[in-house]
Design a protein around this motif. Structure first.
Motif, PDB file in Angstrom:
ATOM      1  N   ILE A 172      10.472 -11.230 -12.096  1.00 43.19           N
ATOM      2  CA  ILE A 172       9.743  -9.748 -12.335  1.00 43.19           C
ATOM      3  C   ILE A 172       8.676  -9.909 -13.165  1.00 43.19           C
ATOM      4  O   ILE A 172       7.592  -9.482 -12.858  1.00 43.19           O
ATOM      5  N   LYS A 173       8.609 -10.925 -13.877  1.00 42.39           N
ATOM      6  CA  LYS A 173       7.529 -11.196 -14.906  1.00 42.39           C
ATOM      7  C   LYS A 173       6.395 -11.777 -14.009  1.00 42.39           C
ATOM      8  O   LYS A 173       5.165 -11.212 -14.155  1.00 42.39           O
ATOM      9  N   PHE A 174       6.533 -12.524 -13.066  1.00 43.57           N
ATOM     10  CA  PHE A 174       5.688 -12.826 -12.077  1.00 43.57           C
ATOM     11  C   PHE A 174       5.090 -11.848 -11.205  1.00 43.57           C
ATOM     12  O   PHE A 174       3.724 -11.760 -11.145  1.00 43.57           O
ATOM     13  N   LEU A 175       5.885 -10.919 -10.692  1.00 46.50           N
ATOM     14  CA  LEU A 175       5.424  -9.600 -10.054  1.00 46.50           C
ATOM     15  C   LEU A 175       4.623  -8.835 -10.629  1.00 46.50           C
ATOM     16  O   LEU A 175       3.669  -8.428 -10.178  1.00 46.50           O
ATOM     17  N   VAL A 176       5.049  -8.477 -11.982  1.00 55.62           N
ATOM     18  CA  VAL A 176       4.095  -7.706 -13.060  1.00 55.62           C
ATOM     19  C   VAL A 176       2.701  -8.334 -12.951  1.00 55.62           C
ATOM     20  O   VAL A 176       1.759  -7.834 -12.949  1.00 55.62           O
ATOM     21  N   GLN A 177       2.913  -9.735 -13.233  1.00 56.99           N
ATOM     22  CA  GLN A 177       1.675 -10.395 -13.182  1.00 56.99           C
ATOM     23  C   GLN A 177       0.684 -10.351 -12.019  1.00 56.99           C
ATOM     24  O   GLN A 177      -0.499 -10.074 -11.868  1.00 56.99           O
ATOM     25  N   ALA A 178       1.550 -10.516 -10.876  1.00 60.88           N
ATOM     26  CA  ALA A 178       0.880 -10.212  -9.471  1.00 60.88           C
ATOM     27  C   ALA A 178       0.128  -9.037  -9.421  1.00 60.88           C
ATOM     28  O   ALA A 178      -0.752  -8.660  -8.986  1.00 60.88           O
ATOM     29  N   MET A 179       1.168  -8.054  -9.704  1.00 55.13           N
ATOM     30  CA  MET A 179       0.540  -6.622  -9.559  1.00 55.13           C
ATOM     31  C   MET A 179      -0.710  -6.149 -10.496  1.00 55.13           C
ATOM     32  O   MET A 179      -1.424  -5.469  -9.896  1.00 55.13           O
ATOM     33  N   SER A 180      -0.793  -6.998 -11.723  1.00 58.52           N
ATOM     34  CA  SER A 180      -1.981  -6.774 -12.259  1.00 58.52           C
ATOM     35  C   SER A 180      -3.264  -7.360 -11.734  1.00 58.52           C
ATOM     36  O   SER A 180      -4.479  -6.925 -11.936  1.00 58.52           O
ATOM     37  N   GLY A 181      -3.035  -8.439 -10.689  1.00 59.48           N
ATOM     38  CA  GLY A 181      -3.963  -8.996  -9.837  1.00 59.48           C
ATOM     39  C   GLY A 181      -4.613  -8.235  -8.607  1.00 59.48           C
ATOM     40  O   GLY A 181      -5.319  -8.325  -7.904  1.00 59.48           O
ATOM     41  N   VAL A 182      -3.800  -7.117  -8.367  1.00 61.03           N
ATOM     42  CA  VAL A 182      -4.111  -6.274  -7.398  1.00 61.03           C
ATOM     43  C   VAL A 182      -5.209  -5.580  -7.238  1.00 61.03           C
ATOM     44  O   VAL A 182      -5.480  -4.928  -8.338  1.00 61.03           O
ATOM     45  N   PRO A 183      -6.432  -5.917  -6.530  1.00 61.24           N
ATOM     46  CA  PRO A 183      -7.686  -5.239  -6.540  1.00 61.24           C
ATOM     47  C   PRO A 183      -7.641  -3.779  -6.460  1.00 61.24           C
ATOM     48  O   PRO A 183      -6.875  -3.330  -5.734  1.00 61.24           O
ATOM     49  N   SER A 184      -8.646  -2.975  -7.049  1.00 64.88           N
ATOM     50  CA  SER A 184      -8.476  -1.850  -7.232  1.00 64.88           C
ATOM     51  C   SER A 184      -8.593  -1.047  -6.026  1.00 64.88           C
ATOM     52  O   SER A 184      -8.020  -0.013  -5.707  1.00 64.88           O
TER      53      SER A 184
ATOM     54  N   ILE B  44       6.681  -1.380  -5.412  1.00 63.87           N
ATOM     55  CA  ILE B  44       5.649  -0.991  -5.169  1.00 63.87           C
ATOM     56  C   ILE B  44       4.863  -2.135  -4.383  1.00 63.87           C
ATOM     57  O   ILE B  44       4.009  -1.894  -3.449  1.00 63.87           O
ATOM     58  N   LEU B  45       4.741  -3.356  -4.753  1.00 63.44           N
ATOM     59  CA  LEU B  45       4.123  -4.598  -4.129  1.00 63.44           C
ATOM     60  C   LEU B  45       4.591  -4.557  -2.733  1.00 63.44           C
ATOM     61  O   LEU B  45       3.733  -4.813  -1.801  1.00 63.44           O
ATOM     62  N   GLY B  46       5.885  -4.486  -2.427  1.00 59.09           N
ATOM     63  CA  GLY B  46       6.557  -4.432  -1.161  1.00 59.09           C
ATOM     64  C   GLY B  46       5.868  -3.247  -0.229  1.00 59.09           C
ATOM     65  O   GLY B  46       5.800  -3.366   0.639  1.00 59.09           O
ATOM     66  N   LEU B  47       5.894  -2.034  -0.892  1.00 57.33           N
ATOM     67  CA  LEU B  47       5.405  -0.926  -0.312  1.00 57.33           C
ATOM     68  C   LEU B  47       3.955  -1.241   0.149  1.00 57.33           C
ATOM     69  O   LEU B  47       3.168  -0.716   1.268  1.00 57.33           O
ATOM     70  N   ILE B  48       3.048  -1.573  -0.925  1.00 55.83           N
ATOM     71  CA  ILE B  48       1.668  -2.014  -0.418  1.00 55.83           C
ATOM     72  C   ILE B  48       1.598  -2.821   0.666  1.00 55.83           C
ATOM     73  O   ILE B  48       0.926  -2.498   1.865  1.00 55.83           O
ATOM     74  N   ALA B  49       2.428  -4.026   0.727  1.00 51.12           N
ATOM     75  CA  ALA B  49       2.341  -4.989   1.805  1.00 51.12           C
ATOM     76  C   ALA B  49       2.727  -4.264   3.112  1.00 51.12           C
ATOM     77  O   ALA B  49       2.118  -4.242   4.124  1.00 51.12           O
ATOM     78  N   PHE B  50       3.782  -3.423   3.097  1.00 53.39           N
ATOM     79  CA  PHE B  50       4.474  -2.737   4.140  1.00 53.39           C
ATOM     80  C   PHE B  50       3.509  -1.865   4.837  1.00 53.39           C
ATOM     81  O   PHE B  50       2.961  -1.787   6.281  1.00 53.39           O
ATOM     82  N   PHE B  51       2.712  -0.981   4.085  1.00 53.97           N
ATOM     83  CA  PHE B  51       1.980   0.196   4.551  1.00 53.97           C
ATOM     84  C   PHE B  51       0.784  -0.302   5.206  1.00 53.97           C
ATOM     85  O   PHE B  51      -0.035   0.110   5.918  1.00 53.97           O
ATOM     86  N   LEU B  52       0.278  -1.409   4.405  1.00 55.16           N
ATOM     87  CA  LEU B  52      -1.107  -1.910   4.966  1.00 55.16           C
ATOM     88  C   LEU B  52      -0.844  -2.726   6.122  1.00 55.16           C
ATOM     89  O   LEU B  52      -1.753  -2.385   7.118  1.00 55.16           O
ATOM     90  N   SER B  53       0.327  -3.315   6.309  1.00 55.53           N
ATOM     91  CA  SER B  53       0.612  -3.945   7.505  1.00 55.53           C
ATOM     92  C   SER B  53       0.493  -2.967   8.425  1.00 55.53           C
ATOM     93  O   SER B  53       0.448  -3.055   9.583  1.00 55.53           O
ATOM     94  N   LEU B  54       1.415  -1.969   8.271  1.00 54.18           N
ATOM     95  CA  LEU B  54       1.792  -0.908   9.203  1.00 54.18           C
ATOM     96  C   LEU B  54       0.319  -0.143  10.015  1.00 54.18           C
ATOM     97  O   LEU B  54       0.320  -0.152  11.196  1.00 54.18           O
ATOM     98  N   LYS B  55      -0.538   0.008   8.903  1.00 57.90           N
ATOM     99  CA  LYS B  55      -1.790   0.480   9.271  1.00 57.90           C
ATOM    100  C   LYS B  55      -2.652  -0.432  10.243  1.00 57.90           C
ATOM    101  O   LYS B  55      -3.185  -0.185  10.960  1.00 57.90           O
ATOM    102  N   GLY B  56      -2.582  -1.372   9.499  1.00 57.05           N
ATOM    103  CA  GLY B  56      -3.535  -2.568  10.012  1.00 57.05           C
ATOM    104  C   GLY B  56      -2.877  -3.243  11.284  1.00 57.05           C
ATOM    105  O   GLY B  56      -3.584  -4.080  12.014  1.00 57.05           O
ATOM    106  N   PHE B  57      -1.853  -3.045  11.507  1.00 54.09           N
ATOM    107  CA  PHE B  57      -1.056  -4.145  12.590  1.00 54.09           C
ATOM    108  C   PHE B  57      -1.628  -3.917  13.811  1.00 54.09           C
ATOM    109  O   PHE B  57      -1.807  -5.046  14.492  1.00 54.09           O
ATOM    110  N   SER B  58      -2.206  -2.596  14.488  1.00 55.02           N
ATOM    111  CA  SER B  58      -2.644  -2.660  15.579  1.00 55.02           C
ATOM    112  C   SER B  58      -4.002  -3.415  15.809  1.00 55.02           C
ATOM    113  O   SER B  58      -4.295  -4.171  16.690  1.00 55.02           O
TER     114      SER B  58
END
Lengths: 349, 332, 279
Positions: A172-184, B44-58
């Motif tokens: 989870i710590k890693f994921l939080v860090q990864a999330m802070s790196g998500v481009p806006s 949230i990270l899972g959802l981001i990956a999933f929905f971007l893939s869903l839209k970008g898949f085609s």
């Protein structure tokens, strides 16, 4: 025992005035040499002077140390010179940015801009017509809604990391860090792909808030985690030892003790997203009229206002308008920052 | 025989009892809620990956690898505005993303580490406190501010450097230009990104340097070390992981940056290795550039580009995490 | 064993007294009216002490009496603390180490130091640790292998680590790490070795080994050791100085040959302390 004569405290290791004068004159000599170089060679202008000045000053001090002491001391002086160069290069942009915004933005500020929106004016009109009321209130609403959603999630994440400490703490710590790196911009695209295109079909303030949440949650979670870690373990144990449930110990003891720390987390979270532009360009719609309802219709915001004035304008008036908006934004950020310092400072006492 | 006997004796040691308490109902609920909240980042990270893939898949299925390698982004329409064919490839933009981010790291990280050294080992008292606050504040500046400042103020100085480099190092292909057009180049965008990541990398490095164990610093000084020798023997081995991690974090930031790059860079749809020439790209600024006039098909392609950017930054972050853990152990 | 004056005195009396000046090791270290401050706080007042070359001097006294501050003024580690200030002179071979223009790194090469907690450099191997002083001070030595061996032998560690010089320093036990730190301090060939409670973090066995090492080293150098342990002071030192603070700055109450301090101290406060009445 003679108590009479206590000598005055001295610091014989401090840099002596003679050394100061010697170093100062070497630096002055460096400036003179740099001036000569600028006059006689291709290195020209302020930048050329700055480079050759640093080069000569560092070299002269190096030679001085080499002659007075030894090679080790000379190398040491070189590190000193470079460290000074590093901090100078770090500070020049910030000084330049702040002074640019203040000087250029000053002309774009008037009382009127806080009472009017842009329905009656275009960006190229004189600055005294129209204003950024809609943008300022829009930003406050968007960020406020984002905060209401992000804070509980961020706090729960921090509590998981500090109080539960389950098997997933490390991931989870890693994921939080990864999330802070998500481009806006990815945050904006995500809201577009999950809500706007398939469901609402409408760009609204709420959508902007949701996009900002993705950027805000990691900041809040990480700051809150740091603050909760500062709470001594004895406090938790004391709570549990008195027979309290963990829930009561956390809600009644740990969280209240970290109160100012959590305020800091909120403020830093807000500061992180308040100037965020890219996702707003994708999902907020960016209205020119005042809209206080985040759930329907496009909503203006300060970054959008500045962006629009800059890119669609092109006249002096539009630039003045943009810099004025930028100054308002900068003042907001600096005030948030000062507040955060104040609250995190209180934590220590 | 003896051995088996002692082994037998050992087996008579009782197994450790497991200490268990049955949590009360309120605690069960509490733990459930907190754990659920803690999972939010994963969700949230899972959802981001999933929905971007869903839209970008085609688009990804149609273009396959050429989406990453091709450098064309074309939507051909007939007279009535109906789409005849479309080609999407982000090759040039990917290359531009890496170029900009690497310039930022190469320029920014040394400056940031030096200023972190200054803050930790040279600055003292109120000056130190003030400088730290100022740099932390700068780390919170929005990219909009950096972008417009760079466009209005910084561009002129950066051009000066670009011309100078071109004049003396122009024989190296990297620093050559096809035409003397130095404005809005990848080099300048890279410098702006450097300015943006310096406060972040400085703050992280400074925090790491600050934690260097005092007894090791003292040990080095007591052996007659100068500050330079002490830093090389003690601070750098200890802080290496932190510096690398901070640099990687800066790299991720620089790769995902949108607004500042869009403002400064002249986005041109071709791979440009001549970094001083005013043409370049970056995935994030492509998304912003194309989004305004994009039809539904093109939006899907932008989603695919967003997915690539997302995975890229995720990889960089994962790498930084691994590096910090590997380098971090040594010297600690 | 009960700590009584007679037992400490017998410990102190049982060892052979080194006489100052029998070794040609320079004139040693002297302090003249040393005061020390941290910020406004006056922590040490007017200490004048001679450390004759080739002797071991123990500094004893209760916590907060300024003995650690004092020992750190002897190799200018005192100024490491930002608010520190000082008055008086510290003479090494008759020359004030605080004189302006003195290179502090050269002073620390001549006056080595071993700290309370063993602090080998974890990023270096055992061998690199011993020789780290040469690298840190950028000294050139031709035969580093011999130096490495002789330092480890003198620190009493050679037989234990000679086959594992490539391992990291952190792999050693606490007592071995401390002897590694002593070897490291020896490699730059200091005239004086300062030891700030070197055994307080160690078990009795390791303490014994280090005390043996101290006795060996005293043949070739001047040693100043701060210790909480009066037994240790009685076992290893030729001279003992007693420090005390009555809430104000620490002062040196009394200095004398060790067996005298533990058998017939002149000051009542010294006697109270060594008999265990306080402290």
């Amino acid at each position: 025992m003679t108590q009479s004569a206590i000598p005055t405290p001295q610091t014989p290791w401090a840099v002596s005035p003679q050394q100061r004068i010697a170093t100062g004159s070497l630096i002055a000599l460096g400036a003179i040499l740099a001036g000569i170089v600028v006059k006689t060679t291709g290195l020209s202008g302020k930048l050329g002077f700055a480079v050759s000045f640093f080069f000569f000053a560092a070299l002269l001090i190096f030679i001085q140390q080499l002659r007075l002491r030894d090679l080790a001391a000379a190398k040491d002086s070189l590190l000193n010179s470079f460290a000074l160069l590093g901090i100078t290069l770090t500070l020049i942009p910030i000084a330049s940015i702040v002074s640019t915004v203040v000087i250029r933005g000053y002309g774009g500020i008037s009382f009127g801009i806080f009472t009017e929106d842009m329905t009656q004016a275009s960006v190229n009109d004189p600055v005294d017509s129209g204003g950024l009321l809609h943008a300022l209130l829009g930003t406050l609403i968007i960020v406020g809604v984002a905060l209401i959603i992000s804070f509980p999630i961020g706090l729960l994440t921090a509590l998981y990391l500090t109080e539960i400490r389950g098997t997933l703490t490390r991931p989870i710590k890693f994921l939080v860090q990864a999330m802070s790196g998500v481009p806006s911009i990815v945050a904006g695209l995500f809201i577009l792909s999950i809500l706007i295109i398939p469901v609402t079909q409408e760009q609204t303030g709420l959508m902007a808030s949701l996009a900002l949440c993705i950027l805000m949650i990691p900041t809040i979670a990480r700051t809150a985690e740091e603050m909760l870690l500062l709470i001594p373990n004895e406090l938790r144990e004391a709570g549990v030892a008195l027979g309290a449930t963990q829930w009561r110990a956390v809600a009644g003891v740990v969280v209240p003790a970290a109160r100012s720390g959590l305020v800091t987390a909120i403020i830093l979270g807000v500061a992180r997203v308040i100037g965020e532009t890219a996702p707003l360009l994708l999902v907020s719609g960016g209205a020119d009229a005042l809209n206080l309802n985040p759930t329907s219709g496009a909503m203006g915001s300060l970054p959008f206002y500045i962006w629009k004035a800059f890119l669609t304008g092109g006249t002096q008036e539009a630039y003045a308008r943009a810099w004025g908006g930028m100054l308002v934004l900068l003042v907001l950020i600096v005030s948030l920052f000062v507040l955060a310092r104040y609250f995190s400072g209180r934590r220590v006492n | 025989m003896r051995v088996t006997q002692t082994l037998g004796a050992q087996s008579s040691i009782p197994a450790a009892r497991e200490i268990t308490t049955k949590p009360r109902r309120s605690d069960q609920v509490f733990r459930f809620i907190v754990t659920a909240g803690g999972m939010s980042s994963l969700v949230i990270l899972g959802l981001i990956a999933f929905f971007l893939s869903l839209k970008g898949f085609s688009v990804l299925r149609e273009e396959q690898w050429s989406f990453l390698t091709e450098s064309r982004w074309e939507v051909l329409q007939d007279g009535e505005g109906k789409i005849e064919s479309s080609t999407f490839g982000i090759g040039a933009m990917l290359v531009g993303t890496f170029i900009g981010a690497f310039i930022a790291i190469i320029v920014g990280v040394p400056i940031a580490v030096l200023s972190a050294l200054y803050l930790t080992f040279y600055a003292r008292g109120p000056v130190k406190k003030f400088l730290i606050s100022v740099i932390d504040l700068m780390a919170a500046f929005p990219s909009l501010l950096f972008g417009f400042w760079a466009f209005i103020v910084f561009m002129a100085s950066a051009e000066y450097w670009a011309k100078l480099i071109n004049k003396y190092l122009g024989f190296i292909p990297l620093f050559d230009v096809p035409a003397p057009f130095f404005e809005r180049s990848p080099f300048i965008a890279g410098l702006v990104l450097a300015v943006m990541i310096i406060p972040i990398v400085t703050a992280i490095s400074r925090e790491v340097f600050d934690q260097t164990p005092l007894d090791r610093i003292q040990a080095a000084y007591a052996l007659g070390a100068s500050k330079l020798a002490m830093i090389r023997a003690v601070v750098i081995p200890y802080g290496r992981g932190g510096i690398v991690g901070g640099a990687m974090l800066g790299l991720g930031r620089a790769m995902g940056e949108t607004v500042a790059v869009y403002t400064v860079l002249n986005v041109v749809y071709q791979i440009n290795w001549q970094i001083l020439f005013g043409a370049g790209g970056n995935v994030a600024s492509l998304i912003l550039l194309k989004f305004g006039e994009a039809g539904p098909d093109e939006v899907d392609a932008l989603m695919a580009a967003g997915l690539v950017l997302f995975l890229l930054t995720l990889t960089v972050n994962a790498l930084s995490d691994v590096l910090i853990n590997r380098f971090g152990k040594k010297g600690r | 064993m009960q700590t009584t004056p007679s037992s400490l005195a017998s410990v102190a009396g049982n060892r052979t007294q080194r006489v100052p000046g029998t070794n040609l090791l320079g004139t040693g270290l002297e302090t003249r009216g040393v005061h020390a401050w941290f910020g406004k706080k006056h922590v040490l007042s007017d200490v004048s002490l001679d450390f004759a070359a080739g002797t071991v001097t123990a500094l004893i006294g209760p916590s907060g009496c300024g003995k650690s501050t004092f020992i750190r003024t002897l190799n200018r580690m005192h100024e490491f603390i930002p608010t520190a200030a000082l008055a008086g002179q510290v003479l090494l071979d008759g020359k004030d180490i605080y004189e302006s223009g003195t290179d502090v790194t050269k002073i620390r090469l001549r006056v080595g130091m071993v700290f309370q907690k063993p602090n080998p450099f974890p990023s270096m191997t055992i061998g690199e640790n011993v020789l780290s002083g040469l690298k840190l001070a950028q000294l050139k030595r031709s035969n580093t292998d011999d130096l490495l061996e002789s330092c480890l032998v003198r620190a009493g560690l050679w037989s234990e680590v000679k086959d594992r010089l490539g391992e990291h320093g952190g792999a050693l036990s606490g007592g071995q790490q401390q002897r590694l730190c002593i070897a490291r301090a020896l490699a730059v060939e200091p005239q004086v070795l300062l030891m700030d409670e070197p055994c307080s973090a160690l078990d009795p066995g390791s303490t014994f080994r280090i005390e043996e090492t101290i006795s060996e080293l005293a043949k070739t150098m001047t040693i100043v050791i701060v210790t909480h342990n009066m037994q240790q002071a009685a076992r290893v030192s030729d001279y003992t100085a007693f420090f005390l603070s009555d809430g104000g700055p620490g002062v040196m109450v009394e200095t004398a040959p060790t067996n005298k301090i533990f058998s017939s101290p002149e000051d009542q406060r010294t006697e109270d302390y060594v008999t265990g009445r306080f402290g």
